[in-house]
Motif scaffolding. Structure first.
Motif, PDB file in Angstrom:
ATOM      1  N   ASP A   1       0.838  -1.202   0.000  1.00 59.63           N
ATOM      2  CA  ASP A   1       0.000   0.000   0.000  1.00 59.63           C
ATOM      3  C   ASP A   1       0.874   1.254   0.000  1.00 59.63           C
ATOM      4  OD1 ASP A   1      -2.403  -1.495   0.164  1.00 59.63           O
ATOM      5  OD2 ASP A   1      -2.066  -1.768   2.322  1.00 59.63           O
ATOM      6  N   TYR A   2       2.025   1.157   0.624  1.00 52.22           N
ATOM      7  CA  TYR A   2       2.933   2.316   0.683  1.00 52.22           C
ATOM      8  C   TYR A   2       3.780   2.468  -0.575  1.00 52.22           C
ATOM      9  CZ  TYR A   2       2.012   2.935   5.709  1.00 52.22           C
ATOM     10  OH  TYR A   2       1.429   3.167   6.916  1.00 52.22           O
ATOM     11  N   VAL A   3       4.078   1.348  -1.234  1.00 51.20           N
ATOM     12  CA  VAL A   3       5.031   1.405  -2.356  1.00 51.20           C
ATOM     13  C   VAL A   3       4.662   2.484  -3.381  1.00 51.20           C
ATOM     14  CG1 VAL A   3       5.887   0.138  -4.370  1.00 51.20           C
ATOM     15  CG2 VAL A   3       6.086  -0.862  -2.089  1.00 51.20           C
ATOM     16  N   PRO A   4       3.422   2.519  -3.891  1.00 58.98           N
ATOM     17  CA  PRO A   4       3.132   3.561  -4.892  1.00 58.98           C
ATOM     18  C   PRO A   4       3.149   4.973  -4.303  1.00 58.98           C
ATOM     19  CG  PRO A   4       1.180   2.249  -4.392  1.00 58.98           C
ATOM     20  CD  PRO A   4       2.315   1.592  -3.701  1.00 58.98           C
TER      21      PRO A   4
ATOM     22  N   GLY B   1      -4.372   6.561  13.671  1.00 59.76           N
ATOM     23  CA  GLY B   1      -3.499   5.511  13.153  1.00 59.76           C
ATOM     24  C   GLY B   1      -3.365   5.527  11.641  1.00 59.76           C
ATOM     25  N   ALA B   2      -2.359   4.815  11.145  1.00 60.74           N
ATOM     26  CA  ALA B   2      -2.062   4.793   9.707  1.00 60.74           C
ATOM     27  C   ALA B   2      -3.266   4.312   8.904  1.00 60.74           C
ATOM     28  CB  ALA B   2      -0.859   3.884   9.444  1.00 60.74           C
ATOM     29  N   HIS B   3      -4.065   3.438   9.487  1.00 53.75           N
ATOM     30  CA  HIS B   3      -5.201   2.894   8.744  1.00 53.75           C
ATOM     31  C   HIS B   3      -6.313   3.928   8.544  1.00 53.75           C
ATOM     32  CE1 HIS B   3      -5.774   2.196  13.012  1.00 53.75           C
ATOM     33  NE2 HIS B   3      -7.057   2.011  12.836  1.00 53.75           N
ATOM     34  N   ALA B   4      -6.258   5.005   9.313  1.00 54.17           N
ATOM     35  CA  ALA B   4      -7.272   6.039   9.136  1.00 54.17           C
ATOM     36  C   ALA B   4      -6.910   6.983   7.991  1.00 54.17           C
ATOM     37  CB  ALA B   4      -7.435   6.829  10.435  1.00 54.17           C
ATOM     38  N   ASP B   5      -5.637   7.005   7.593  1.00 54.40           N
ATOM     39  CA  ASP B   5      -5.190   7.950   6.567  1.00 54.40           C
ATOM     40  C   ASP B   5      -3.853   7.469   5.993  1.00 54.40           C
ATOM     41  OD1 ASP B   5      -4.329  10.087   5.065  1.00 54.40           O
ATOM     42  OD2 ASP B   5      -4.120  11.467   6.751  1.00 54.40           O
ATOM     43  N   VAL B   6      -3.940   6.619   4.978  1.00 53.24           N
ATOM     44  CA  VAL B   6      -2.741   5.993   4.426  1.00 53.24           C
ATOM     45  C   VAL B   6      -1.803   7.037   3.819  1.00 53.24           C
ATOM     46  CG1 VAL B   6      -1.855   4.225   2.850  1.00 53.24           C
ATOM     47  CG2 VAL B   6      -4.079   3.929   3.925  1.00 53.24           C
ATOM     48  N   GLU B   7      -2.399   8.011   3.075  1.00 51.67           N
ATOM     49  CA  GLU B   7      -1.561   9.035   2.446  1.00 51.67           C
ATOM     50  C   GLU B   7      -0.809   9.833   3.508  1.00 51.67           C
ATOM     51  OE1 GLU B   7      -4.735   8.612   1.488  1.00 51.67           O
ATOM     52  OE2 GLU B   7      -4.490   7.880  -0.569  1.00 51.67           O
ATOM     53  N   GLY B   8      -1.533  10.176   4.560  1.00 51.84           N
ATOM     54  CA  GLY B   8      -0.919  10.945   5.646  1.00 51.84           C
ATOM     55  C   GLY B   8       0.227  10.163   6.279  1.00 51.84           C
TER      56      GLY B   8
ATOM     57  N   GLU C   1       3.203  10.202   3.914  1.00 51.67           N
ATOM     58  CA  GLU C   1       3.917  11.484   3.926  1.00 51.67           C
ATOM     59  C   GLU C   1       4.921  11.545   5.070  1.00 51.67           C
ATOM     60  OE1 GLU C   1       1.262  14.882   4.019  1.00 51.67           O
ATOM     61  OE2 GLU C   1       0.250  14.074   2.222  1.00 51.67           O
ATOM     62  N   ARG C   2       4.493  11.097   6.221  1.00 54.88           N
ATOM     63  CA  ARG C   2       5.380  11.150   7.391  1.00 54.88           C
ATOM     64  C   ARG C   2       6.551  10.172   7.250  1.00 54.88           C
ATOM     65  NH1 ARG C   2       0.273  12.573   8.695  1.00 54.88           N
ATOM     66  NH2 ARG C   2      -0.089  14.066  10.374  1.00 54.88           N
ATOM     67  N   LEU C   3       6.257   9.016   6.657  1.00 52.74           N
ATOM     68  CA  LEU C   3       7.348   8.063   6.373  1.00 52.74           C
ATOM     69  C   LEU C   3       8.362   8.696   5.421  1.00 52.74           C
ATOM     70  CD1 LEU C   3       5.433   4.686   5.753  1.00 52.74           C
ATOM     71  CD2 LEU C   3       7.203   5.054   7.472  1.00 52.74           C
ATOM     72  N   ASP C   4       7.796   9.308   4.374  1.00 51.02           N
ATOM     73  CA  ASP C   4       8.637   9.892   3.333  1.00 51.02           C
ATOM     74  C   ASP C   4       9.582  10.947   3.914  1.00 51.02           C
ATOM     75  OD1 ASP C   4       9.037  10.273   0.283  1.00 51.02           O
ATOM     76  OD2 ASP C   4       8.770  12.296   1.067  1.00 51.02           O
ATOM     77  N   GLU C   5       9.060  11.722   4.816  1.00 52.13           N
ATOM     78  CA  GLU C   5       9.858  12.800   5.398  1.00 52.13           C
ATOM     79  C   GLU C   5      11.074  12.228   6.138  1.00 52.13           C
ATOM     80  OE1 GLU C   5       9.125  16.161   8.744  1.00 52.13           O
ATOM     81  OE2 GLU C   5       7.361  15.497   7.596  1.00 52.13           O
TER      82      GLU C   5
END
Lengths: 288, 320
Positions: B74-77, B271-278, B281-285
């Motif tokens: 789910d995170y890969v793309p 939690g991450a399941h409530a907002d995958v994009e959010g 973003e935090r992972l990406d940072e």
């Protein structure tokens, strides 16, 4: 029923204690062939049943005695003690478990380090003490193994690991898990420096110990019939809900599946180690 | 997406369904309904904050394996471009429980490897519930070594209940496969960044978890054994899992306190399941910064620091 037959009826009563040297003048009933063996005879054959060849479990101190040339070995790194970083408590406190284990199997936690000669060749060795909390690996065990390896690196002498462990020690939580990474990283340094490392898997070697340093020897040996694997048989049986194949996770099974180099009878261990270390040390094509 | 709710999320679920019912109603009373919906949403958000702000370790353990929690794929793309999955261990099989490949991250070519659980029953079976067999670890190692040959950073994403405890896995050397990865990762000559995005289940997690950085998302766990497994052994009953979770101290906050991780990556509210994009973003940072930092570190320093880090693991007393 006299005291001898009572003891013979309950071999575990003796074998449970055989982690220390067996007391004088007793007979041991081999759980495998049921023969009663005079304990001095058992001791002479390195706790291998002279009748059927069954390999009894051996305490680390006895193992060292059986392994090294008489009077050549030192017992080292004896001052390390477990702490209780998580203040772990289940039905009992970890601290109390440590105290009990120390009384039963000595104060040196689940690994003992030695430096000694095997048929004249000096070897740094770490030997698991299964009697101390099932040989479980926590921070002390991890540190001792690394120190044993570093001693081999410093002295340019071979390293021997004798494994006997239920796995990582739950009471130190993820710190125990990290000992797998720590010991494996040190094994890599041995490899990079071409310091020979032989691992001997004995009954039982499971979980986090088998899935880290114990399987990283340049050569991996196993004692006959030793139970060795990642997941315990009970866990697997519950997961797959079927009976396990005969001899599953035993030494012979490992050999058949190509997972170990050889099965070695304890009575042949010293010459085998001496020969293999010698062969690894010779390096006839060495360029520098 | 229909959501699943854990026991302690029930009050949130009730409000959510009320909000949904009301939002579905239209007609004359529209204005009043909109007001009511806004009021309920506010209430829901307060409730989420309150419940998620005060979770015990057992609840956090359950959140780490929440059925709606985003998985690696789910995170890969959201994190990577040009991802190409690379399959198989070249020896036995392609393990669906570990996915790996090459990708682009902040313009850098990278190798990514992660555990993958399944979402529906069919995929769960194909992925073996995210529990790898030896061929999974061997595939991962093959990709790590590919990364090393071509000077690419490695990014791993950990989310497994543990290595598969099966007859087949034992026959093919589960222990050896895990051990080999630990050893090779300790000296892999490129940056390795590991992130726990769900369950960090014991040796099965660690086998792709040795590197230069270790991060955990806020509601994840990393432990030597599952709370249930620990309870079964030490309490002789799995129902003491809640107590075992407390004793094991497996949460991201616990590992931070023990000095075992480099940071806790925050998750969106609920939690991450409530907002995958959010969450992405935090992972990406965090991961973006880590990659830049490590790419700028000379190789010798990188490897020396990793060895030092591994050498120092553990807490004990030296009574000399």
């Amino acid at each position: 029923m006299n005291w001898i037959t009572r003891l013979i009826e309950r071999p575990s009563a003796i074998l449970g204690r055989s982690r220390q040297s067996p007391p004088e003048g007793l007979w041991i009933k081999c759980p495998s062939c049921c023969e009663a063996i005079y304990n001095k005879e058992m001791e002479r054959s390195l706790m291998v049943c002279p009748k059927c060849g069954h390999h009894h479990r051996v305490a680390a101190a006895d193992r060292a005695r059986f392994l090294f040339d008489e009077g050549t070995f030192e017992h080292l790194d004896t001052e390390l003690r477990s702490r209780d970083p998580l203040e772990f408590r289940d039905k009992k406190k970890y601290r109390d478990r440590l105290k009990e284990a120390s009384k039963k199997a000595g104060e040196e936690d689940s690994v003992r380090n030695y430096l000694g000669d095997i048929e004249g060749l000096t070897v740094s060795a770490s030997i698991f003490e299964f009697g101390f909390m099932g040989g479980s690996m926590g921070s002390v065990a991890g540190e001792k193994i690394v120190r044993g390896m570093e001693r081999a690196l410093e002295r340019r002498c071979p390293y021997l690991l004798v494994a006997a462990s239920g796995g990582a020690r739950m009471q130190e939580g993820v710190l125990s898990l990290m000992q797998m990474a720590k010991t494996s990283a040190a094994a890599k340094r041995l490899q990079q420096e071409r310091v020979p490392f032989i691992s001997l898997l004995t009954d039982p070697t499971m979980g986090g110990v088998s899935a880290s340093v114990a399987w990283l020897g340049d050569i991996v040996l196993v004692e006959p019939k030793a139970l060795v694997g990642f997941a315990g048989p009970r866990v697997i049986r519950e997961t797959v809900n079927q009976e396990l194949p005969e001899g599953f996770q035993r030494a012979e099974f490992l050999l058949e599946h190509g997972l170990v180099d050889a099965i070695v009878d304890r009575r042949r261990l010293r010459p085998t180690l001496r020969q293999l270390f010698g062969q690894l040390l010779q390096r006839p094509y060495r360029q520098n | 997406m229909p959501r699943s709710y854990l026991e302690f999320e029930r009050p949130i679920a009730e409000l959510a369904s009320k909000i949904e019912d009301l939002s579905g109603m239209g007609g004359d009373a529209g204005v009043n309904i909109a007001e009511e919906v806004a009021r309920l949403r506010e209430k829901r958000d307060r409730l989420i904050k309150q419940i998620y702000g005060d979770l015990n370790r057992w609840q956090r353990s359950q959140l780490a394996r929440h059925p709606d929690r985003p998985y690696f794929l789910d995170y890969v793309p959201l994190l990577f471009d040009d991802f190409q999955e690379l399959h198989g261990d070249r020896a036995f099989a392609d393990d669906g429980a570990i996915v790996g490949g090459v990708a682009r991250f902040h313009e850098h070519a990278v190798v990514v490897v992660g555990h993958q659980k399944g979402r529906d029953t069919k995929e769960k079976i194909r992925r073996n519930f995210g529990m790898p067999r030896p061929e999974g670890y061997r595939k991962a190692l093959r990709l790590f070594q590919l990364a090393e040959r071509f000077d690419m950073p490695v990014m791993t994403f950990i989310d497994t209940a543990g290595a598969w405890p099966g007859v087949d896995a034992e026959e093919r050397g589960q222990s050896e496969a895990i051990a080999r990865n630990l050893m090779e990762l300790s000296a892999l000559a490129v940056p390795v960044i590991c992130t726990v995005i769900g369950e960090g289940g014991s040796g099965g997690a660690l086998a792709i978890g040795v590197g230069d950085r270790l991060y955990m998302q806020e509601f994840t766990t990393y432990s030597v054994i599952s709370p249930e497994g620990c309870a079964a052994i030490l309490w002789h009953d799995r129902k003491y899992a809640d107590q075992a979770a407390e004793a094991l101290k497996p949460t991201a906050q616990d590992l931070l306190e023990l000095g075992l991780i480099d940071g806790v990556i925050p998750e969106p509210m609920g939690g991450a399941h409530a907002d995958v994009e959010g969450a992405a973003e935090r992972l990406d940072e965090t991961l973006g910064k880590a990659v830049e930092e490590l790419l700028a570190t000379p190789r010798d320093d990188l490897l020396a620091a990793r060895q030092k880090r591994l050498r120092g693991l553990g807490v004990f007393a030296d009574e000399r």
